[in-house]
Design a protein around this motif. Structure first.
Motif, PDB file in Angstrom:
ATOM      1  N   UNK B  61      27.320  38.248  43.297  1.00  0.00           N
ATOM      2  CA  UNK B  61      28.841  37.138  42.690  1.00  0.00           C
ATOM      3  C   UNK B  61      29.246  38.064  41.727  1.00  0.00           C
ATOM      4  N   UNK B  62      27.950  38.902  40.424  1.00  0.00           N
ATOM      5  CA  UNK B  62      28.660  39.645  39.838  1.00  0.00           C
ATOM      6  C   UNK B  62      29.114  41.014  39.094  1.00  0.00           C
ATOM      7  N   UNK B  63      28.593  41.436  41.256  1.00  0.00           N
ATOM      8  CA  UNK B  63      29.520  42.264  41.465  1.00  0.00           C
ATOM      9  C   UNK B  63      31.165  42.455  41.715  1.00  0.00           C
ATOM     10  N   UNK B  64      31.062  41.080  42.361  1.00  0.00           N
ATOM     11  CA  UNK B  64      32.876  40.574  42.458  1.00  0.00           C
ATOM     12  C   UNK B  64      32.864  41.277  44.075  1.00  0.00           C
ATOM     13  N   UNK B  65      32.013  41.024  45.408  1.00  0.00           N
ATOM     14  CA  UNK B  65      31.276  41.272  46.029  1.00  0.00           C
ATOM     15  C   UNK B  65      31.427  43.003  46.126  1.00  0.00           C
ATOM     16  N   UNK B  66      31.747  43.316  45.023  1.00  0.00           N
ATOM     17  CA  UNK B  66      31.310  45.479  45.744  1.00  0.00           C
ATOM     18  C   UNK B  66      30.171  45.610  46.349  1.00  0.00           C
ATOM     19  N   UNK B  67      28.982  45.308  45.484  1.00  0.00           N
ATOM     20  CA  UNK B  67      27.881  45.436  46.531  1.00  0.00           C
ATOM     21  C   UNK B  67      27.477  44.098  47.114  1.00  0.00           C
ATOM     22  N   UNK B  68      26.784  44.212  48.268  1.00  0.00           N
ATOM     23  CA  UNK B  68      26.296  43.048  48.746  1.00  0.00           C
ATOM     24  C   UNK B  68      24.430  42.687  49.026  1.00  0.00           C
ATOM     25  N   UNK B  69      24.263  43.753  48.410  1.00  0.00           N
ATOM     26  CA  UNK B  69      22.773  43.734  48.434  1.00  0.00           C
ATOM     27  C   UNK B  69      22.402  43.741  50.233  1.00  0.00           C
ATOM     28  N   UNK B  70      20.636  43.526  50.212  1.00  0.00           N
ATOM     29  CA  UNK B  70      20.194  43.601  51.541  1.00  0.00           C
ATOM     30  C   UNK B  70      21.256  42.409  52.714  1.00  0.00           C
ATOM     31  N   UNK B  71      20.764  40.888  52.008  1.00  0.00           N
ATOM     32  CA  UNK B  71      21.093  39.880  52.217  1.00  0.00           C
ATOM     33  C   UNK B  71      22.473  39.444  53.143  1.00  0.00           C
ATOM     34  N   UNK B  79      34.360  34.150  50.479  1.00  0.00           N
ATOM     35  CA  UNK B  79      35.373  34.287  49.959  1.00  0.00           C
ATOM     36  C   UNK B  79      36.403  34.396  49.338  1.00  0.00           C
ATOM     37  N   UNK B  80      37.508  34.551  48.907  1.00  0.00           N
ATOM     38  CA  UNK B  80      37.932  35.796  47.686  1.00  0.00           C
ATOM     39  C   UNK B  80      37.318  34.569  46.683  1.00  0.00           C
ATOM     40  N   UNK B  81      37.749  33.386  46.737  1.00  0.00           N
ATOM     41  CA  UNK B  81      37.114  33.061  45.366  1.00  0.00           C
ATOM     42  C   UNK B  81      35.911  33.463  44.979  1.00  0.00           C
ATOM     43  N   UNK B  82      34.353  34.195  45.508  1.00  0.00           N
ATOM     44  CA  UNK B  82      33.772  34.468  44.885  1.00  0.00           C
ATOM     45  C   UNK B  82      34.326  35.576  43.825  1.00  0.00           C
ATOM     46  N   UNK B  83      35.352  36.440  44.776  1.00  0.00           N
ATOM     47  CA  UNK B  83      35.135  37.398  43.887  1.00  0.00           C
ATOM     48  C   UNK B  83      35.462  36.898  42.442  1.00  0.00           C
ATOM     49  N   UNK B  84      36.332  35.896  42.513  1.00  0.00           N
ATOM     50  CA  UNK B  84      37.255  36.167  40.686  1.00  0.00           C
ATOM     51  C   UNK B  84      36.567  34.659  39.826  1.00  0.00           C
ATOM     52  N   UNK B  85      35.169  35.287  40.253  1.00  0.00           N
ATOM     53  CA  UNK B  85      34.256  34.715  39.015  1.00  0.00           C
ATOM     54  C   UNK B  85      34.526  34.928  37.774  1.00  0.00           C
ATOM     55  N   UNK B  86      34.621  36.316  37.590  1.00  0.00           N
ATOM     56  CA  UNK B  86      34.727  36.538  36.052  1.00  0.00           C
ATOM     57  C   UNK B  86      36.086  36.137  35.525  1.00  0.00           C
ATOM     58  N   UNK B  87      37.102  36.270  36.362  1.00  0.00           N
ATOM     59  CA  UNK B  87      38.435  35.993  35.676  1.00  0.00           C
ATOM     60  C   UNK B  87      38.158  34.824  35.697  1.00  0.00           C
ATOM     61  N   UNK B  88      37.813  33.360  36.641  1.00  0.00           N
ATOM     62  CA  UNK B  88      37.288  32.197  36.299  1.00  0.00           C
ATOM     63  C   UNK B  88      36.207  31.712  35.363  1.00  0.00           C
ATOM     64  N   UNK B  89      35.037  32.388  35.149  1.00  0.00           N
ATOM     65  CA  UNK B  89      34.603  32.856  33.845  1.00  0.00           C
ATOM     66  C   UNK B  89      35.819  32.916  32.372  1.00  0.00           C
ATOM     67  N   UNK B  90      36.243  33.745  32.422  1.00  0.00           N
ATOM     68  CA  UNK B  90      37.284  34.232  31.041  1.00  0.00           C
ATOM     69  C   UNK B  90      38.065  32.676  31.104  1.00  0.00           C
ATOM     70  N   UNK B  91      38.832  32.390  32.307  1.00  0.00           N
ATOM     71  CA  UNK B  91      39.493  31.456  32.402  1.00  0.00           C
ATOM     72  C   UNK B  91      39.095  29.870  31.727  1.00  0.00           C
ATOM     73  N   UNK B  92      37.853  29.649  32.024  1.00  0.00           N
ATOM     74  CA  UNK B  92      37.498  28.625  32.133  1.00  0.00           C
ATOM     75  C   UNK B  92      36.837  28.505  30.642  1.00  0.00           C
TER      76      UNK B  92
END
Lengths: 288, 295
Positions: B61-71, B79-92
């Motif tokens: 979530x915090x790397x907007x899907x760039x780094x997926x990690x092991x799991x 989902x695309x919306x996961x990638x918009x987390x920072x945008x959504x946080x800022x909007x909120x």
């Protein structure tokens, strides 16, 4: 001067409260579907939206589900709120002080997040609630809390009660602190037991605030939405269709029957409006 | 209250523990759920605690899907919306702060007139405010959608801010009025004798004395705006204008979304308001009581 200072508020409220309420009424007597919105012309539809609404069995079921949901949540909240407010009022107990510090937590949880968390709690295959019950040795087989039409409606009351209970506890706790100690001391001198003190001193003095909570919570529970969306989405089948969910689905899901959606929302508004007027008469009488 | 007996104390301690357990249960669930992989969730469906913990859900979530990690190494769909987390946080954040500022500014002026100027129409206005507080948001949604569509305010933060401000103003006025009422009128009168206009007396005398009330009202307005789902859900459909609750709602019913990822995003969304409520508890308590029972 008074007018000038109220002008901005009045403008905004007219824009997003008064006008939409009027406009919802207008839409509810017109034919408004996706085709009409595109054309920008809403033909007059008389009472047909309402007529269809009252013929729709799903609408009546939604109202019935809403009534059950409201009755269960509000009565549970009032009993729990009185009990827990009395509990956190025992400031000589350190556990009561901890509870009091934590009591507002659920108020801080976004309703939609609360819904999703309970969706995880209730999950049939790997839900958290079943895990706890397995570990405690209470159940041997997983229970499908929200997926069973017989229990789903009651299952969604619990997250709602969890989230909204702090408000009720808080109001009752504030009222408790306003009760003079002397009343209890006098009752104790007269040999009253704890139950008698509660029954004849505390409860009568709490009655006004309980009335306030009853009205506020009833009208808000009538419009429950987020927990339904996140946990059951009306299902299984139509077991948890409630009034707000009905308006939302009819208006914003195909076939986008906005006129009928407005009509159903208006019925909801009428029910809540009656409660609001009761509230004004009861609580804000002083101003009139 | 009278001091309870020994047995009673033990029973009350137990009752408190039950309440604390119930209060914290969903928060345990979201925390533990967010700290494990889908695989461990499915592997053992009966244990409360997972065998191993991971921060990969947060990483995604915090790397907007760039780094997926092991799991998430093997997963092709996120989902695309996961990638918009920072945008959504800022909007909120933008929405919640703007609505808080606007409701405080407009609400305090109106609340002041309610307690200081005794006109018949202001008393009417106050009653209208009380009734307006009860209006379910779902009733406003449909006409708001149609009108905002007409004004070209769909898919903008401004539309959400205006709608939410109007919706919350009556409540703000109800919370603020009792605070203004508790400030002695004499202080203002003194300022006015010294040549202040009424508005200036309000700005320089009443408002500074009402900081506790303004804080109470502000924190409640912030929390309600932070939580609001329906208004941004219906007015905004483009990802760049989504707020956090809308992003969360968009994940509901997406069968490809892992529960653990959802729990992580829920936890990130609830953290700011939880911190706020715990820090400013006193103000929240006072504000909620003021808005419910006093005129």
């Amino acid at each position: 001067m008074a007018l000038l200072m109220n002008l901005p508020s009045l403008a905004v409220m007219a824009l997003v409260l008064a006008y939409p309420i009027y406009y919802a009424g207008y839409l509810s007597v017109h034919k408004v579907g996706i085709a009409e919105i595109r054309r920008g012309v809403f033909p007059f539809y008389d009472w047909q939206n309402y007529a269809r609404l009252f013929e729709d069995e799903l609408f009546w079921l939604s109202l019935q589900n809403t009534a059950i949901f409201t009755f269960v949540t509000v009565s549970a909240e009032i009993v729990l709120a009185v009990a827990i407010a009395l509990l956190i009022n025992q400031s000589s107990l350190w556990t009561s002080r901890v509870t009091r510090w934590l009591i507002l937590l659920p108020y801080a949880i976004p309703p939609i997040a609360n819904g999703l968390i309970w969706n995880f709690m209730y999950n049939f295959q790997f839900g958290f609630l079943n895990r706890i019950l397995f570990t405690a040795g209470i159940i041997g087989e997983p229970i499908n809390w929200a997926g069973n039409p017989d229990t789903a409606l009651y299952a969604v009351t619990v997250p709602y009660i969890w989230r909204t209970l702090p408000f009720a506890i808080l109001l009752i706790h504030a009222a408790l602190q306003g009760i003079p100690r002397e009343l209890y001391e006098a009752a104790a001198v007269d040999g009253a037991t704890a139950w008698h003190r509660f029954r004849h001193v505390t409860l009568p003095l709490l009655r006004p605030i309980i009335a306030v909570i009853l009205i506020l919570r009833t009208s808000f529970a009538f419009a429950v939405f987020e927990e339904i969306l996140a946990i059951t989405q009306g299902g299984p089948g139509d077991a948890t269709w409630v009034a707000a969910w009905y308006s939302y689905k009819v208006s914003f899901a195909p076939p986008f029957n906005i006129g009928a959606g407005s009509a159903s929302a208006y019925v909801l508004a009428m029910i809540v409006g009656a409660l609001a007027i009761l509230y004004v008469k009861l609580v804000y009488r002083r101003i009139a | 209250m009278l001091r309870p007996s020994r047995t009673a104390r033990i029973l009350l301690h137990l009752a408190n523990l039950v309440v604390i357990f119930f209060l914290l249960l969903p928060l345990f669930a979201v925390a533990i759920g967010s700290l494990q992989s889908e695989k461990s969730l499915q592997a053992n469906t009966r244990a409360v605690l997972p065998d191993e913990y991971t921060l990969d859900n947060y990483l995604v979530i915090l790397t907007a899907g760039e780094q997926k990690g092991r799991i998430f190494e093997q997963t092709t769909y996120l989902p695309d919306n996961i990638k918009h987390f920072f945008r959504a946080f800022a909007n909120s954040t933008i929405v919640a702060l703007s609505v808080t500022a606007l409701t405080l500014a407009l609400g305090s002026m109106s609340a002041y007139t309610v307690v200081r100027m005794r006109y018949r129409w202001i008393a009417w206005l106050m009653q209208a405010n009380v009734v307006a507080r009860f209006v379910p948001i779902i009733v406003l949604m449909i006409p708001l959608y149609v009108t905002m569509r007409g004004w070209g305010l769909l898919n903008s933060l401004a539309g959400v801010i205006v709608a939410l401000t109007g919706f919350l103003l009556p409540y703000a006025i109800l919370i603020l009025a009792p605070y203004f009422d508790s400030i002695p009128q004499e202080l203002e009168d003194a300022a006015r004798i010294d040549g202040c206009t009424r508005f200036k007396a309000f700005l320089k005398v009443t408002l500074p004395l009402s900081t506790p009330g303004l804080s109470s009202c502000g924190v409640i307005m912030f929390i309600i705006s932070w939580h609001e789902l329906l208004i941004p859900l219906i007015l905004n459909s483009k990802p760049e204008f989504m707020t956090l609750p809308v992003v969360i709602a968009s994940l509901v019913g997406d069968v490809h979304v892992f529960f653990n990822l959802m729990m992580a995003i829920c936890l990130l969304a609830l953290l700011p308001s939880v911190v706020l409520v715990l820090l400013l508890q006193k103000y929240v308590v006072e504000g909620l009581a003021a808005g419910a029972v006093k005129g």
